[in-house]
Scaffold this active site. Structure first.
Site, mmCIF file in Angstrom:
data_model
loop_
_atom_site.group_PDB
_atom_site.id
_atom_site.type_symbol
_atom_site.label_atom_id
_atom_site.label_comp_id
_atom_site.label_asym_id
_atom_site.label_seq_id
_atom_site.Cartn_x
_atom_site.Cartn_y
_atom_site.Cartn_z
ATOM 1 N N HIS A 121 -2.641 -1.208 3.229
ATOM 2 C CA HIS A 121 -3.470 -1.938 2.249
ATOM 3 C C HIS A 121 -4.806 -2.398 2.845
ATOM 4 O O HIS A 121 -5.676 -2.861 2.104
ATOM 5 C CB HIS A 121 -2.737 -3.166 1.713
ATOM 6 N N ASP A 157 5.716 4.618 1.070
ATOM 7 C CA ASP A 157 5.919 3.192 0.787
ATOM 8 C C ASP A 157 5.911 3.010 -0.740
ATOM 9 O O ASP A 157 5.223 3.739 -1.456
ATOM 10 C CB ASP A 157 4.772 2.401 1.428
ATOM 11 N N HIS A 159 4.533 0.826 -2.440
ATOM 12 C CA HIS A 159 3.229 0.351 -2.905
ATOM 13 C C HIS A 159 2.155 1.392 -2.619
ATOM 14 O O HIS A 159 2.220 2.086 -1.601
ATOM 15 C CB HIS A 159 2.867 -0.971 -2.203
ATOM 16 N N ASP A 240 10.365 0.350 1.538
ATOM 17 C CA ASP A 240 10.599 -0.577 0.428
ATOM 18 C C ASP A 240 10.799 0.147 -0.900
ATOM 19 O O ASP A 240 10.908 -0.483 -1.942
ATOM 20 C CB ASP A 240 9.460 -1.608 0.322
HETATM 21 ZN ZN ZN Z 1 5.087 -1.642 0.539
#
Ligand code: ZN
Length: 298
Positions: A121, A157, A159, A240
């Protein structure tokens, strides 16, 4: 073959505060699990130099992390929180990623970096989403400097790696394939975000059968490598997307990471693969996911 897993002890010292999901228990669980894995050799790497990070992050941003850490920490941005040891953890984590990258770039085989905090991120001048340094893009630049020009980044991931996408979306030498929950944090990652034709987003809703996620990411990888052979593959390996993770709604199990890894090795038989830890917030599940991926690299 045994797979080297690089890590650095400073990664365990970064502390974003009690109740924060990105805890040192995550990495502790991974390292404990990997110590029982015969296919793994754990190696401690040197911390990254600042010069290794500046192809991706401006000096001023790196100085902010260093100075805030020296002062004892604080909130860098919302839930991206520093403690006294966060700068050392960022350098230690990036150092482990670079050691894994050098291993692969030198033709010694696949590798993994067991690190925290995560990185995908992080933007050039802004940490967010628990991430300080964008490790996977730092690694990509290092590999390119070593002559591996075409870089494939796979991000599984749960996200979207908004930072990674932002850092590579105008650079056709790097292709980025991401499977992620959508709409979800951080809000980016729609299928029509294509960069210069080098971004392959696979946004999906939560709660679907694992086979759908597995097949759809694989289709993205096949599309990204159509008539384009990467010189190295990096995996932003968050775990995740596993069933039960507190920060995601996907349904994967440990064996699915081995499945993708094995398919990749068959699809790109002469290309080194470097996995590096991103998210995964149920520590024991994270550890099982990492072990499954790393075993499949052996
Ligand atoms: Zn994540």
């Amino acid at each position: 073959m045994r797979v080297p897993v690089f890590t650095h002890p400073s990664c365990l010292k970064h502390d974003p505060g009690s109740g924060h999901p990105e805890t040192s228990a995550r990495l502790q669980a991974v390292l404990s699990r990997l110590r029982t894995e015969p296919a793994v050799t754990l190696r401690e790497s040197a911390p990254a130099s600042i010069a290794a990070l500046t192809p991706v992050h401006p000096d001023s941003y790196l100085a902010t992390i260093e100075e805030m850490s020296e002062r004892g920490g604080g909130a860098l941005f919302l839930d991206t929180v520093l403690s006294r040891d966060s700068w050392d953890a960022a350098l230690g984590g990036a150092g482990a990623v670079l050691a894994a990258t050098d291993h692969a770039a030198e033709g010694k085989g696949h590798a993994f970096a067991a690190i925290r905090p995560p990185g995908h991120h992080a933007l050039a001048g802004k940490g967010m989403g628990f991430c300080l340094v964008n490790n996977v893009v730092v690694a990509a630049r290092r590999a390119q400097a070593a002559g591996r020009q075409r870089v494939l980044i796979i991000d599984w991931d749960v996200h979207h790696g908004n930072g990674t996408q932002a850092l590579v979306e105008t650079d056709p030498s790097i292709r980025y394939v991401s499977l992620h929950q959508y709409p979800w944090y951080p809000g980016t990652g729609a299928a029509d975000e294509r960069g210069v034709g080098n971004i392959f987003n696979v946004p999906r809703g939560p709660g679907k059968p694992a086979s759908l996620y597995v097949g759809d990411l694989w289709a993205g990888i096949v599309a990204a490598t159509m008539n384009w052979a990467p010189d190295v593959v990096f995996i932003s390996a968050g775990f995740d997307a596993m069933k039960g993770d507190p920060l995601g709604g996907f349904t994967l199990e440990p064996e699915h990471y081995a499945d993708w890894t094995t398919r990749l090795r068959t699809h790109l038989p002469s290309t080194p693969i470097v996995g590096l830890m991103e998210g995964g917030y149920a520590p024991q599940r994270l550890a099982e996911g990492v072990a499954s991926h790393v075993r499949a690299l052996a």
